[in-house]
Design a protein around this motif. Structure first.
Motif, PDB file in Angstrom:
ATOM      1  N   ARG A 230       0.843  -1.219   0.000  1.00 24.44           N
ATOM      2  CA  ARG A 230       0.000   0.000   0.000  1.00 24.44           C
ATOM      3  C   ARG A 230       0.865   1.251   0.000  1.00 24.44           C
ATOM      4  O   ARG A 230       0.564   2.217  -0.702  1.00 24.44           O
ATOM      5  CB  ARG A 230      -0.928   0.011   1.211  1.00 24.44           C
ATOM      6  N   ARG A 231       1.926   1.240   0.788  1.00 20.68           N
ATOM      7  CA  ARG A 231       2.804   2.415   0.862  1.00 20.68           C
ATOM      8  C   ARG A 231       3.461   2.695  -0.491  1.00 20.68           C
ATOM      9  O   ARG A 231       3.558   3.835  -0.923  1.00 20.68           O
ATOM     10  CB  ARG A 231       3.884   2.225   1.931  1.00 20.68           C
ATOM     11  N   PHE A 232       3.913   1.636  -1.172  1.00 25.24           N
ATOM     12  CA  PHE A 232       4.497   1.814  -2.495  1.00 25.24           C
ATOM     13  C   PHE A 232       3.452   2.329  -3.480  1.00 25.24           C
ATOM     14  O   PHE A 232       3.722   3.256  -4.258  1.00 25.24           O
ATOM     15  CB  PHE A 232       5.103   0.497  -3.013  1.00 25.24           C
ATOM     16  N   ALA A 233       2.278   1.735  -3.459  1.00 24.78           N
ATOM     17  CA  ALA A 233       1.217   2.136  -4.391  1.00 24.78           C
ATOM     18  C   ALA A 233       0.853   3.602  -4.220  1.00 24.78           C
ATOM     19  O   ALA A 233       0.677   4.334  -5.202  1.00 24.78           O
ATOM     20  CB  ALA A 233      -0.012   1.253  -4.198  1.00 24.78           C
ATOM     21  N   THR A 234       0.764   4.046  -2.986  1.00 24.74           N
ATOM     22  CA  THR A 234       0.403   5.435  -2.708  1.00 24.74           C
ATOM     23  C   THR A 234       1.527   6.387  -3.111  1.00 24.74           C
ATOM     24  O   THR A 234       1.295   7.375  -3.819  1.00 24.74           O
ATOM     25  CB  THR A 234       0.067   5.612  -1.214  1.00 24.74           C
TER      26      THR A 234
ATOM     27  N   ASP B 157       2.027   6.504  -6.919  1.00 29.75           N
ATOM     28  CA  ASP B 157       0.820   6.744  -7.728  1.00 29.75           C
ATOM     29  C   ASP B 157       0.521   5.591  -8.691  1.00 29.75           C
ATOM     30  O   ASP B 157       0.243   5.816  -9.873  1.00 29.75           O
ATOM     31  CB  ASP B 157       0.945   8.054  -8.517  1.00 29.75           C
ATOM     32  N   PHE B 158       0.605   4.356  -8.169  1.00 28.48           N
ATOM     33  CA  PHE B 158       0.356   3.208  -9.029  1.00 28.48           C
ATOM     34  C   PHE B 158      -1.040   3.289  -9.644  1.00 28.48           C
ATOM     35  O   PHE B 158      -1.975   3.779  -9.004  1.00 28.48           O
ATOM     36  CB  PHE B 158       0.497   1.901  -8.252  1.00 28.48           C
ATOM     37  N   PRO B 159      -1.181   2.780 -10.854  1.00 30.37           N
ATOM     38  CA  PRO B 159      -2.487   2.805 -11.526  1.00 30.37           C
ATOM     39  C   PRO B 159      -3.485   1.862 -10.846  1.00 30.37           C
ATOM     40  O   PRO B 159      -3.093   0.985 -10.059  1.00 30.37           O
ATOM     41  CB  PRO B 159      -2.170   2.340 -12.944  1.00 30.37           C
ATOM     42  N   PRO B 160      -4.767   2.032 -11.148  1.00 29.75           N
ATOM     43  CA  PRO B 160      -5.805   1.214 -10.508  1.00 29.75           C
ATOM     44  C   PRO B 160      -5.632  -0.291 -10.718  1.00 29.75           C
ATOM     45  O   PRO B 160      -6.105  -1.080  -9.907  1.00 29.75           O
ATOM     46  CB  PRO B 160      -7.101   1.694 -11.158  1.00 29.75           C
ATOM     47  N   TRP B 161      -4.956  -0.695 -11.765  1.00 32.64           N
ATOM     48  CA  TRP B 161      -4.798  -2.123 -12.030  1.00 32.64           C
ATOM     49  C   TRP B 161      -3.748  -2.790 -11.141  1.00 32.64           C
ATOM     50  O   TRP B 161      -3.564  -4.006 -11.201  1.00 32.64           O
ATOM     51  CB  TRP B 161      -4.480  -2.395 -13.504  1.00 32.64           C
TER      52      TRP B 161
ATOM     53  N   ASP C 188       4.391  -9.695  -7.823  1.00 25.92           N
ATOM     54  CA  ASP C 188       4.494  -9.606  -9.285  1.00 25.92           C
ATOM     55  C   ASP C 188       3.982  -8.268  -9.793  1.00 25.92           C
ATOM     56  O   ASP C 188       4.568  -7.662 -10.697  1.00 25.92           O
ATOM     57  CB  ASP C 188       3.724 -10.745  -9.960  1.00 25.92           C
ATOM     58  N   ALA C 189       2.885  -7.796  -9.203  1.00 33.30           N
ATOM     59  CA  ALA C 189       2.333  -6.500  -9.611  1.00 33.30           C
ATOM     60  C   ALA C 189       3.286  -5.366  -9.233  1.00 33.30           C
ATOM     61  O   ALA C 189       3.434  -4.394  -9.980  1.00 33.30           O
ATOM     62  CB  ALA C 189       0.962  -6.288  -8.979  1.00 33.30           C
ATOM     63  N   LEU C 190       3.942  -5.483  -8.081  1.00 34.40           N
ATOM     64  CA  LEU C 190       4.928  -4.480  -7.698  1.00 34.40           C
ATOM     65  C   LEU C 190       6.053  -4.442  -8.728  1.00 34.40           C
ATOM     66  O   LEU C 190       6.456  -3.366  -9.182  1.00 34.40           O
ATOM     67  CB  LEU C 190       5.485  -4.761  -6.299  1.00 34.40           C
ATOM     68  N   ASP C 191       6.540  -5.610  -9.108  1.00 30.34           N
ATOM     69  CA  ASP C 191       7.588  -5.685 -10.124  1.00 30.34           C
ATOM     70  C   ASP C 191       7.105  -5.056 -11.432  1.00 30.34           C
ATOM     71  O   ASP C 191       7.829  -4.276 -12.058  1.00 30.34           O
ATOM     72  CB  ASP C 191       8.007  -7.142 -10.346  1.00 30.34           C
TER      73      ASP C 191
ATOM     74  N   ASP D  82       5.550   4.717 -16.316  1.00 27.40           N
ATOM     75  CA  ASP D  82       5.241   5.722 -17.339  1.00 27.40           C
ATOM     76  C   ASP D  82       4.364   6.853 -16.822  1.00 27.40           C
ATOM     77  O   ASP D  82       4.345   7.936 -17.400  1.00 27.40           O
ATOM     78  CB  ASP D  82       4.544   5.073 -18.540  1.00 27.40           C
ATOM     79  N   TRP D  83       3.620   6.631 -15.761  1.00 25.14           N
ATOM     80  CA  TRP D  83       2.709   7.637 -15.230  1.00 25.14           C
ATOM     81  C   TRP D  83       3.427   8.683 -14.379  1.00 25.14           C
ATOM     82  O   TRP D  83       2.855   9.705 -14.043  1.00 25.14           O
ATOM     83  CB  TRP D  83       1.598   6.972 -14.407  1.00 25.14           C
TER      84      TRP D  83
END
Length: 138
Positions: free
Chosen positions: A57-61, A64-68, A74-77, A84-85
């Motif tokens: 969660r901390r990385f995603a926030t 600014d990881f995309p909704p997907w 694996d998704a973190l990788d 690109d965002w």
């Protein structure tokens, strides 16, 4: 993991980029040097991230990881090797405030980060991971 005592002279050097410890009080100085050099800098506060879910969660926030984003390794990788965002910069500099509390998650995170660094290196772009963690090696 190596320790840096001074910001790199050339943040754009993919060959020299990697995962490094810095002292916690130096982390803002390294980040400012990277910004001044034209890098895309992001802080990821891992203080108190007690498990894999909190860490992701901390990385995603922070990034600014995309909704997907799938909230797994694996998704973190996938996200760390895309980015690109984020605003363009000569290099990516991720400033982690601390190592994760969960040692298993920490070991896996470092593997994912090292793979991302290597992926960017093969593309000729630098990714630096600076961990403001006094005296800890992983």
């Amino acid at each position: 993991m190596k320790t840096l005592t001074l910001p790199p002279a050339d943040f754009s050097s993919a060959a020299r980029a990697g995962r490094f410890n810095v002292t916690a009080d130096q982390l803002p100085l390294f980040a400012e040097a990277a910004r001044t050099a034209g890098c895309c800098v992001r802080f990821i506060d891992l203080d108190g991230a007690c498990d894999k879910a909190a860490l992701l969660r901390r990385f995603a926030t922070a990034l600014d990881f995309p909704p997907w984003f799938g909230h797994n390794w694996d998704a973190l990788d996938d996200c760390l090797t895309d980015l690109d965002w984020l605003p363009a910069g000569m290099a990516y500099v991720l400033c982690l405030s601390a190592a994760p509390d969960d040692q298993d998650a920490c070991a896996t995170l470092y593997e994912v980060l090292d793979q991302a660094i290597d992926t960017w290196r093969t593309r000729g772009r630098a990714m630096w991971v600076l961990i403001g963690n006094d005296g800890l090696d992983a």
